[in-house]
Enzyme design. Structure first.
Site, PDB file in Angstrom:
ATOM      1  N   TYR A  10       2.588  -5.494 -10.553  1.00 13.36           N
ATOM      2  CA  TYR A  10       3.108  -6.895 -10.442  1.00 13.36           C
ATOM      3  C   TYR A  10       3.420  -7.185 -11.778  1.00 13.36           C
ATOM      4  O   TYR A  10       4.629  -7.901 -11.831  1.00 13.36           O
ATOM      5  CB  TYR A  10       1.834  -7.892  -9.771  1.00 13.36           C
ATOM      6  CG  TYR A  10       1.302  -7.667  -8.440  1.00 13.36           C
ATOM      7  CD1 TYR A  10       2.013  -6.974  -7.461  1.00 13.36           C
ATOM      8  CD2 TYR A  10       0.101  -7.758  -8.396  1.00 13.36           C
ATOM      9  CE1 TYR A  10       1.681  -6.635  -6.231  1.00 13.36           C
ATOM     10  CE2 TYR A  10      -0.352  -7.258  -7.088  1.00 13.36           C
ATOM     11  CZ  TYR A  10       0.282  -6.725  -6.117  1.00 13.36           C
ATOM     12  OH  TYR A  10      -0.479  -6.472  -4.972  1.00 13.36           O
ATOM     13  N   ALA A  18       0.964  -1.352  -0.045  1.00 13.12           N
ATOM     14  CA  ALA A  18      -0.050  -0.001   0.049  1.00 13.12           C
ATOM     15  C   ALA A  18       0.885   1.327   0.034  1.00 13.12           C
ATOM     16  O   ALA A  18       1.809   1.379   0.848  1.00 13.12           O
ATOM     17  CB  ALA A  18      -1.045   0.070   1.085  1.00 13.12           C
ATOM     18  N   VAL A  19       0.558   2.314  -0.861  1.00 13.07           N
ATOM     19  CA  VAL A  19       1.028   3.555  -0.947  1.00 13.07           C
ATOM     20  C   VAL A  19      -0.114   4.683  -0.670  1.00 13.07           C
ATOM     21  O   VAL A  19      -1.160   4.655  -1.058  1.00 13.07           O
ATOM     22  CB  VAL A  19       1.704   3.780  -2.417  1.00 13.07           C
ATOM     23  CG1 VAL A  19       2.286   5.109  -2.410  1.00 13.07           C
ATOM     24  CG2 VAL A  19       2.682   2.569  -2.342  1.00 13.07           C
ATOM     25  N   GLU A  47      -2.160 -13.121  -4.296  1.00 11.03           N
ATOM     26  CA  GLU A  47      -3.504 -13.077  -4.929  1.00 11.03           C
ATOM     27  C   GLU A  47      -3.781 -11.566  -4.684  1.00 11.03           C
ATOM     28  O   GLU A  47      -3.462 -10.914  -3.910  1.00 11.03           O
ATOM     29  CB  GLU A  47      -4.407 -13.802  -4.048  1.00 11.03           C
ATOM     30  CG  GLU A  47      -4.737 -13.487  -2.779  1.00 11.03           C
ATOM     31  CD  GLU A  47      -4.958 -14.842  -2.087  1.00 11.03           C
ATOM     32  OE1 GLU A  47      -5.329 -14.605  -0.737  1.00 11.03           O
ATOM     33  OE2 GLU A  47      -4.460 -16.008  -2.475  1.00 11.03           O
ATOM     34  N   ASN A  68      -8.388  -4.983  -9.577  1.00 11.57           N
ATOM     35  CA  ASN A  68      -7.612  -3.835  -9.175  1.00 11.57           C
ATOM     36  C   ASN A  68      -6.434  -3.812 -10.192  1.00 11.57           C
ATOM     37  O   ASN A  68      -5.298  -4.266 -10.208  1.00 11.57           O
ATOM     38  CB  ASN A  68      -6.873  -4.542  -7.942  1.00 11.57           C
ATOM     39  CG  ASN A  68      -6.118  -3.521  -7.151  1.00 11.57           C
ATOM     40  OD1 ASN A  68      -5.601  -2.489  -7.774  1.00 11.57           O
ATOM     41  ND2 ASN A  68      -5.722  -3.573  -5.845  1.00 11.57           N
TER      42      ASN A  68
HETATM   43  C1  COA Z   1      -1.016  -0.696  -6.059  1.00 12.29           C
HETATM   44  C2  COA Z   1      -0.069   0.485  -5.587  1.00 12.29           C
HETATM   45  C3  COA Z   1       0.374  -0.377  -4.315  1.00 12.29           C
HETATM   46  C4  COA Z   1       0.643   0.898  -6.590  1.00 12.29           C
HETATM   47  O1  COA Z   1       1.667   1.896  -5.896  1.00 12.29           O
HETATM   48  P1  COA Z   1       2.696   2.899  -6.597  1.00 12.29           P
HETATM   49  O2  COA Z   1       3.596   3.356  -5.750  1.00 12.29           O
HETATM   50  O3  COA Z   1       1.745   4.041  -7.062  1.00 12.29           O
HETATM   51  O4  COA Z   1       3.191   2.273  -7.847  1.00 12.29           O
HETATM   52  P2  COA Z   1       4.498   2.581  -8.512  1.00 12.29           P
HETATM   53  O5  COA Z   1       4.502   4.031  -8.612  1.00 12.29           O
HETATM   54  O6  COA Z   1       5.719   1.921  -8.081  1.00 12.29           O
HETATM   55  O7  COA Z   1       3.970   1.886  -9.975  1.00 12.29           O
HETATM   56  C5  COA Z   1       4.884   0.900 -10.843  1.00 12.29           C
HETATM   57  C6  COA Z   1       4.187   0.368 -11.934  1.00 12.29           C
HETATM   58  O8  COA Z   1       2.777  -0.189 -11.705  1.00 12.29           O
HETATM   59  C7  COA Z   1       1.946   0.291 -12.476  1.00 12.29           C
HETATM   60  N1  COA Z   1       0.996   1.145 -12.012  1.00 12.29           N
HETATM   61  C8  COA Z   1       0.941   1.640 -10.885  1.00 12.29           C
HETATM   62  N2  COA Z   1      -0.395   2.291 -10.762  1.00 12.29           N
HETATM   63  C9  COA Z   1      -1.052   2.278 -11.843  1.00 12.29           C
HETATM   64  C10 COA Z   1      -2.266   2.574 -12.036  1.00 12.29           C
HETATM   65  N3  COA Z   1      -3.083   3.610 -11.210  1.00 12.29           N
HETATM   66  N4  COA Z   1      -2.793   2.425 -13.294  1.00 12.29           N
HETATM   67  C11 COA Z   1      -2.000   1.723 -14.148  1.00 12.29           C
HETATM   68  N5  COA Z   1      -0.595   1.138 -13.930  1.00 12.29           N
HETATM   69  C12 COA Z   1      -0.197   1.369 -12.446  1.00 12.29           C
HETATM   70  C13 COA Z   1       2.642   0.938 -13.486  1.00 12.29           C
HETATM   71  O9  COA Z   1       3.218   0.374 -14.581  1.00 12.29           O
HETATM   72  C14 COA Z   1       3.768   1.823 -12.940  1.00 12.29           C
HETATM   73  O10 COA Z   1       4.957   2.172 -13.694  1.00 12.29           O
HETATM   74  P3  COA Z   1       4.982   3.422 -14.384  1.00 12.29           P
HETATM   75  O11 COA Z   1       4.572   4.546 -13.385  1.00 12.29           O
HETATM   76  O12 COA Z   1       6.352   3.720 -14.932  1.00 12.29           O
HETATM   77  O13 COA Z   1       3.762   3.560 -15.458  1.00 12.29           O
HETATM   78  C15 COA Z   1      -1.226   1.485  -4.999  1.00 12.29           C
HETATM   79  O14 COA Z   1      -1.929   2.009  -6.036  1.00 12.29           O
HETATM   80  C16 COA Z   1      -1.964   1.467  -3.793  1.00 12.29           C
HETATM   81  O15 COA Z   1      -1.496   1.752  -2.761  1.00 12.29           O
HETATM   82  N6  COA Z   1      -3.430   1.039  -4.126  1.00 12.29           N
HETATM   83  C17 COA Z   1      -4.280   0.662  -2.972  1.00 12.29           C
HETATM   84  C18 COA Z   1      -3.948  -0.700  -2.285  1.00 12.29           C
HETATM   85  C19 COA Z   1      -3.871  -1.810  -2.982  1.00 12.29           C
HETATM   86  O16 COA Z   1      -4.870  -2.019  -3.924  1.00 12.29           O
HETATM   87  N7  COA Z   1      -2.903  -2.587  -2.879  1.00 12.29           N
HETATM   88  C20 COA Z   1      -2.885  -3.803  -3.567  1.00 12.29           C
HETATM   89  C21 COA Z   1      -3.507  -5.111  -3.220  1.00 12.29           C
HETATM   90  S1  COA Z   1      -3.133  -5.474  -1.356  1.00 12.29           S
END
Ligand code: COA
Length: 134
Positions: free
Chosen positions: A104, A59-60, A92, A97
């Protein structure tokens, strides 16, 4: 800076509650955390004897997304887990999402199956695996 932690600091519980509705709960014996304070964490369950680990939650904070924090957490955890003898990772994720699934797939995970209606609201879970050191 990514750090490994033994226990969840309060900000992790607060972020957990904000994003998922409830904190994860007390850490189990197999649980490990990687943190980028105060805005991102990855929670894993590690069974080193089996050479396996499962990503439980990543999570971020909403204002810090798309800056590479989640990708950095995954890289650090994978490096540390590989050094600890782990060779196979699992996770999983909710099928809908898209952000997490892109994250991933971008990080080299491979889709390996689906669990229909896995979540309480009826959504499917998509399963992913990642072999380390190949
Ligand atoms: C999923 C999550 C952890 C991604 O965190 P993040 O720090 O924004 O991800 P990153 O910046 O490291 O992204 C890495 C790559 O993932 C993909 N990505 C991340 N967010 C994305 C989005 N909203 N839409 C499409 N691709 C995405 C992209 O390929 C990205 O690379 P790019 O920015 O160079 O295109 C964040 O959106 C989050 O906290 N979501 C809510 C919690 C959740 O659903 N967790 C996962 C299930 S437990």
């Amino acid at each position: 800076v990514v750090v490994a932690a033994a226990a969840a600091p309060p900000w992790v519980d607060e972020l957990d509650r904000a994003l998922f509705g409830a904190p994860w709960g007390p850490p189990g014996a197999t649980e490990r955390l990687w943190l980028i304070a105060p805005s991102a964490y990855a929670r894993w369950s590690v069974v080193a004897a089996a050479g396996e680990a499962e990503l439980l939650r990543v999570a971020v904070a909403p204002g810090e997304r798309r800056r590479g924090l989640a990708a950095a957490l995954l890289r650090a955890a994978e490096r540390d887990l590989a050094a600890a003898g782990v060779t196979r990772l699992f996770l999983e994720v909710r099928a809908g999402n898209t952000a997490a699934r892109r994250l991933y797939e971008h990080a080299g995970w491979q889709s390996c199956g689906r669990r229909p209606a896995y979540y309480a609201d009826g959504e499917d879970a998509e399963l992913y695996v990642r072999e380390l050191g190949r």
